[in-house]
Write an enzyme that holds these catalytic residues in place. Structure first.
Site, PDB file in Angstrom:
ATOM      1  N   GLU A 252      17.597 -21.935  22.596  1.00  0.00           N
ATOM      2  CA  GLU A 252      16.639 -21.083  21.857  1.00  0.00           C
ATOM      3  C   GLU A 252      16.931 -19.610  22.120  1.00  0.00           C
ATOM      4  O   GLU A 252      16.916 -18.779  21.219  1.00  0.00           O
ATOM      5  CB  GLU A 252      15.208 -21.411  22.271  1.00  0.00           C
ATOM      6  CG  GLU A 252      14.711 -22.750  21.756  1.00  0.00           C
ATOM      7  CD  GLU A 252      13.338 -23.077  22.283  1.00  0.00           C
ATOM      8  OE1 GLU A 252      12.998 -22.658  23.415  1.00  0.00           O
ATOM      9  OE2 GLU A 252      12.581 -23.760  21.566  1.00  0.00           O
TER      10      GLU A 252
ATOM     11  N   ALA B 143       6.348 -20.730  20.863  1.00  0.00           N
ATOM     12  CA  ALA B 143       6.276 -20.162  22.216  1.00  0.00           C
ATOM     13  C   ALA B 143       5.149 -20.845  22.974  1.00  0.00           C
ATOM     14  O   ALA B 143       4.206 -21.363  22.385  1.00  0.00           O
ATOM     15  CB  ALA B 143       6.029 -18.656  22.173  1.00  0.00           C
TER      16      ALA B 143
ATOM     17  N   GLY C 118       9.168 -27.126  25.914  1.00  0.00           N
ATOM     18  CA  GLY C 118       9.825 -28.315  25.378  1.00  0.00           C
ATOM     19  C   GLY C 118      11.217 -28.527  25.952  1.00  0.00           C
ATOM     20  O   GLY C 118      11.966 -29.399  25.507  1.00  0.00           O
TER      21      GLY C 118
ATOM     22  N   SER D  48      12.458 -24.972  18.410  1.00  0.00           N
ATOM     23  CA  SER D  48      12.115 -26.330  18.860  1.00  0.00           C
ATOM     24  C   SER D  48      10.627 -26.400  19.182  1.00  0.00           C
ATOM     25  O   SER D  48       9.991 -25.373  19.402  1.00  0.00           O
ATOM     26  CB  SER D  48      12.931 -26.679  20.106  1.00  0.00           C
ATOM     27  OG  SER D  48      14.311 -26.514  19.836  1.00  0.00           O
TER      28      SER D  48
ATOM     29  N   LYS E 134      -1.925 -19.617  22.266  1.00  0.00           N
ATOM     30  CA  LYS E 134      -0.772 -18.943  22.875  1.00  0.00           C
ATOM     31  C   LYS E 134      -0.953 -17.424  22.933  1.00  0.00           C
ATOM     32  O   LYS E 134      -0.103 -16.730  23.488  1.00  0.00           O
ATOM     33  CB  LYS E 134       0.504 -19.294  22.113  1.00  0.00           C
ATOM     34  CG  LYS E 134       0.664 -20.740  21.681  1.00  0.00           C
ATOM     35  CD  LYS E 134       0.647 -21.727  22.820  1.00  0.00           C
ATOM     36  CE  LYS E 134       0.935 -23.145  22.371  1.00  0.00           C
ATOM     37  NZ  LYS E 134       2.304 -23.365  21.936  1.00  0.00           N
TER      38      LYS E 134
ATOM     39  N   LYS F 185       8.757 -19.314  27.103  1.00  0.00           N
ATOM     40  CA  LYS F 185       9.233 -20.425  26.278  1.00  0.00           C
ATOM     41  C   LYS F 185       9.893 -21.460  27.170  1.00  0.00           C
ATOM     42  O   LYS F 185      10.217 -21.185  28.323  1.00  0.00           O
ATOM     43  CB  LYS F 185      10.232 -19.912  25.235  1.00  0.00           C
ATOM     44  CG  LYS F 185       9.557 -19.256  24.039  1.00  0.00           C
ATOM     45  CD  LYS F 185      10.543 -18.793  22.977  1.00  0.00           C
ATOM     46  CE  LYS F 185      11.400 -19.908  22.451  1.00  0.00           C
ATOM     47  NZ  LYS F 185      10.613 -21.060  21.911  1.00  0.00           N
ATOM     48  N   GLY F 186      10.093 -22.665  26.612  1.00  0.00           N
ATOM     49  CA  GLY F 186      10.750 -23.705  27.378  1.00  0.00           C
ATOM     50  C   GLY F 186       9.860 -24.866  27.740  1.00  0.00           C
ATOM     51  O   GLY F 186      10.254 -25.789  28.434  1.00  0.00           O
TER      52      GLY F 186
HETATM   53  O1  DER Z   1      10.142 -25.257  24.284  1.00  0.00           O
HETATM   54  C1  DER Z   1       9.890 -24.272  23.575  1.00  0.00           C
HETATM   55  O2  DER Z   1      10.291 -23.110  23.845  1.00  0.00           O
HETATM   56  C2  DER Z   1       8.984 -24.454  22.399  1.00  0.00           C
HETATM   57  O3  DER Z   1       9.285 -23.531  21.373  1.00  0.00           O
HETATM   58  C3  DER Z   1       7.556 -24.266  22.872  1.00  0.00           C
HETATM   59  O4  DER Z   1       7.506 -23.107  23.575  1.00  0.00           O
HETATM   60  C4  DER Z   1       6.538 -24.245  21.750  1.00  0.00           C
HETATM   61  O5  DER Z   1       6.232 -25.546  21.525  1.00  0.00           O
HETATM   62  P1  DER Z   1       4.989 -25.935  20.596  1.00  0.00           P
HETATM   63  O6  DER Z   1       5.273 -25.310  19.241  1.00  0.00           O
HETATM   64  O7  DER Z   1       5.044 -27.439  20.547  1.00  0.00           O
HETATM   65  O8  DER Z   1       3.739 -25.404  21.225  1.00  0.00           O
END
Ligand code: DER
Length: 241
Positions: free
Chosen positions: A115, A95, A109, A29, A133, A106-107
């Protein structure tokens, strides 16, 4: 090199390297994965592949459906689930931060629970990200905190307990386009743990936090990733494993 282009070259590298015909693929995601699903569908069309996609969120499901239609691969790019495909060949996900040991936050989003489940069912878990990142330690660059998914009725005692035990501050994640807190795809709240101490023993901390009644999952993905691809500012793709 724009951040979006950096995301795209990392995503394309991962899909081109790891995805094979008849693979069961976990679809992560977030915004970086958008490029991965686009590349997946393009490869299915161009190379006449047949793949099965397992989404990690409603957003991921929407991504799969949209690209099946866009690339007209309705019969070759299948949307499925863990019940039908409990063993995944490769999971590709973004991530919020990656440290030098390939531990992840992660998280960002809000999709960390599904996930982590999908990543844990995958033979290979490939992380795709832009250069922002790529950190030496967790918390070095990512300042929005470690997400912790919790049962709504328990968020205050969990907040108090973690702050007392480990320091820092936990904030209930509030929605932007809706009044009140963010509610995850699983009906839970998210606490973001900010100002945490750095270079902590994340494996032990993750285990201890998971044992707190009411904690559903953490955004600490410790020793789970197989490899990370970072799109760099000079247009290269950095690999970490
Ligand atoms: O919510 C999540 O874990 C997403 O994978 C996030 O960590 C990465 O989101 P991005 O690709 O929009 O930076």
């Amino acid at each position: 090199m724009s951040v979006e282009t950096a995301k795209k070259i990392a995503a394309y590298k991962a899909v081109d390297t790891y995805v094979k015909n008849r693979h069961v693929i976990g679809i992560g995601s977030g915004s970086t994965v958008v490029y991965a699903v686009e590349r997946l569908a393009e490869r299915v069309q161009n190379e006449n592949l047949n793949i099965i996609c397992i989404p990690t969120s409603f957003q991921a499901k929407q991504l799969i459906v949209a690209n099946k239609s866009r690339f007209q691969v309705e019969n070759e790019m299948h949307l499925s689930d863990l019940e039908n495909h409990p063993e995944i060949d490769v999971c590709i996900d973004g991530a919020d931060e990656v440290d030098c040991h390939l531990n992840l936050i992660k998280g960002g989003g809000g999709c960390l629970l599904q996930e982590k489940i999908i990543a844990s069912c995958s033979k290979q878990f490939i992380v795709i990200a832009d250069y922002r990142k790529n950190s030496s330690y967790l918390g070095e660059q990512y300042k929005n905190g470690i997400p912790i998914e919790v049962i709504p009725m328990a968020f205050v005692p969990i907040k108090n307990r973690i702050e007392k035990r480990f320091g820092g501050k936990l904030e209930l994640r509030m929605a932007i386009a809706k009044a009140g807190p963010v509610v995850t795809d699983n009906g839970n709240f998210i606490l973001d743990w900010i100002n945490f101490k750095h270079n902590l023993k994340w494996e032990d901390i993750n285990r201890e936090i998971k044992m707190i009644p009411g904690v559903v999952e953490t955004g600490l993905f410790i020793k789970m990733a197989t490899k990370a691809y970072f799109g760099m500012q000079d247009g290269s793709v950095k690999e970490q494993d």
